[in-house]
Design a protein around this motif. Structure first.
Motif, PDB file in Angstrom:
ATOM      1  N   UNK A 140     -15.753   0.900   2.601  1.00 38.28           N
ATOM      2  CA  UNK A 140     -16.541   0.459   1.788  1.00 38.28           C
ATOM      3  C   UNK A 140     -15.841  -0.493   0.694  1.00 38.28           C
ATOM      4  N   UNK A 141     -16.550  -1.430   0.302  1.00 38.21           N
ATOM      5  CA  UNK A 141     -16.044  -2.305  -0.943  1.00 38.21           C
ATOM      6  C   UNK A 141     -16.270  -1.534  -2.081  1.00 38.21           C
ATOM      7  N   UNK A 142     -15.613  -1.563  -3.151  1.00 41.99           N
ATOM      8  CA  UNK A 142     -15.504  -0.569  -4.149  1.00 41.99           C
ATOM      9  C   UNK A 142     -15.364  -1.556  -5.563  1.00 41.99           C
ATOM     10  N   UNK A 143     -16.364  -1.791  -6.181  1.00 41.65           N
ATOM     11  CA  UNK A 143     -16.477  -2.658  -7.366  1.00 41.65           C
ATOM     12  C   UNK A 143     -15.736  -1.913  -8.493  1.00 41.65           C
ATOM     13  N   UNK A 144     -15.780  -2.600  -9.706  1.00 37.16           N
ATOM     14  CA  UNK A 144     -15.321  -1.984 -10.813  1.00 37.16           C
ATOM     15  C   UNK A 144     -16.175  -1.100 -11.452  1.00 37.16           C
ATOM     16  N   UNK A 145     -17.548  -1.275 -11.011  1.00 39.35           N
ATOM     17  CA  UNK A 145     -18.429  -0.470 -11.707  1.00 39.35           C
ATOM     18  C   UNK A 145     -18.610   0.709 -10.490  1.00 39.35           C
ATOM     19  N   UNK A 146     -18.030   0.966  -9.601  1.00 43.83           N
ATOM     20  CA  UNK A 146     -18.104   1.955  -8.394  1.00 43.83           C
ATOM     21  C   UNK A 146     -19.270   1.777  -7.683  1.00 43.83           C
ATOM     22  N   UNK A 147     -19.707   0.520  -7.323  1.00 44.39           N
ATOM     23  CA  UNK A 147     -20.781   0.262  -6.695  1.00 44.39           C
ATOM     24  C   UNK A 147     -20.313   0.105  -5.248  1.00 44.39           C
ATOM     25  N   UNK A 148     -20.562   0.738  -4.270  1.00 45.33           N
ATOM     26  CA  UNK A 148     -20.078   0.928  -2.762  1.00 45.33           C
ATOM     27  C   UNK A 148     -20.898   0.098  -1.747  1.00 45.33           C
ATOM     28  N   UNK A 149     -20.242  -1.027  -1.028  1.00 49.40           N
ATOM     29  CA  UNK A 149     -20.983  -1.745  -0.098  1.00 49.40           C
ATOM     30  C   UNK A 149     -20.123  -1.465   1.020  1.00 49.40           C
ATOM     31  N   UNK A 150     -20.817  -1.381   2.300  1.00 46.49           N
ATOM     32  CA  UNK A 150     -20.141  -1.229   3.522  1.00 46.49           C
ATOM     33  C   UNK A 150     -19.252  -2.446   3.899  1.00 46.49           C
ATOM     34  N   UNK A 151     -18.123  -2.441   4.490  1.00 42.80           N
ATOM     35  CA  UNK A 151     -17.219  -3.743   5.114  1.00 42.80           C
ATOM     36  C   UNK A 151     -16.431  -3.077   6.249  1.00 42.80           C
ATOM     37  N   UNK A 152     -15.684  -3.856   6.753  1.00 40.56           N
ATOM     38  CA  UNK A 152     -15.185  -3.555   8.203  1.00 40.56           C
ATOM     39  C   UNK A 152     -13.779  -4.131   8.104  1.00 40.56           C
ATOM     40  N   UNK A 153     -12.725  -3.300   8.394  1.00 38.35           N
ATOM     41  CA  UNK A 153     -11.389  -3.471   8.342  1.00 38.35           C
ATOM     42  C   UNK A 153     -10.916  -4.144   9.868  1.00 38.35           C
ATOM     43  N   UNK A 154     -10.466  -5.077  10.143  1.00 40.62           N
ATOM     44  CA  UNK A 154     -10.250  -5.850  11.380  1.00 40.62           C
ATOM     45  C   UNK A 154      -8.719  -5.453  11.514  1.00 40.62           C
ATOM     46  N   UNK A 155      -8.325  -5.135  12.721  1.00 41.92           N
ATOM     47  CA  UNK A 155      -6.741  -5.069  13.010  1.00 41.92           C
ATOM     48  C   UNK A 155      -6.079  -6.482  13.063  1.00 41.92           C
ATOM     49  N   UNK A 156      -4.941  -6.401  13.019  1.00 43.49           N
ATOM     50  CA  UNK A 156      -4.168  -7.626  12.682  1.00 43.49           C
ATOM     51  C   UNK A 156      -3.626  -8.094  14.168  1.00 43.49           C
ATOM     52  N   UNK A 157      -4.557  -8.799  14.791  1.00 41.43           N
ATOM     53  CA  UNK A 157      -4.113  -9.101  16.140  1.00 41.43           C
ATOM     54  C   UNK A 157      -3.478 -10.299  16.437  1.00 41.43           C
ATOM     55  N   UNK A 158      -2.449 -10.356  17.330  1.00 47.73           N
ATOM     56  CA  UNK A 158      -1.866 -11.810  17.662  1.00 47.73           C
ATOM     57  C   UNK A 158      -2.141 -12.001  19.174  1.00 47.73           C
ATOM     58  N   UNK A 159      -2.034 -13.222  19.575  1.00 52.15           N
ATOM     59  CA  UNK A 159      -2.380 -13.645  20.999  1.00 52.15           C
ATOM     60  C   UNK A 159      -0.888 -13.821  21.498  1.00 52.15           C
ATOM     61  N   UNK A 160      -0.173 -13.163  22.275  1.00 52.35           N
ATOM     62  CA  UNK A 160       1.348 -13.247  22.659  1.00 52.35           C
ATOM     63  C   UNK A 160       1.275 -13.598  24.356  1.00 52.35           C
TER      64      UNK A 160
END
Length: 62
Positions: free
Chosen positions: A16-36
């Protein structure tokens, strides 16, 4: 191609994204990918997507 580490299988997580007013909206955490480029046993090289944590582990162990 999927946003997934080819070694560990780490992929996107949800939260969740949580605002200062505690409003919650869905979000996505992406992995820190590198191409090697890695060299295989038969002498060929291949590009893989790997997470930064796994890249650190590979450098530590080799």
């Amino acid at each position: 191609m999927a946003r997934r580490c080819m070694l560990s299988g780490k992929g996107p997580m949800s939260g969740n994204n949580v605002s200062h007013a505690k409003n919650r909206t869905k979000r996505k955490f992406l992995p820190n990918l590198r191409t090697v480029r890695i060299s295989l046993e038969d002498g060929t090289t291949r590009k893989i997507k790997i997470s930064a944590k796994e890249l650190r582990t590979l450098k530590k162990n080799s």
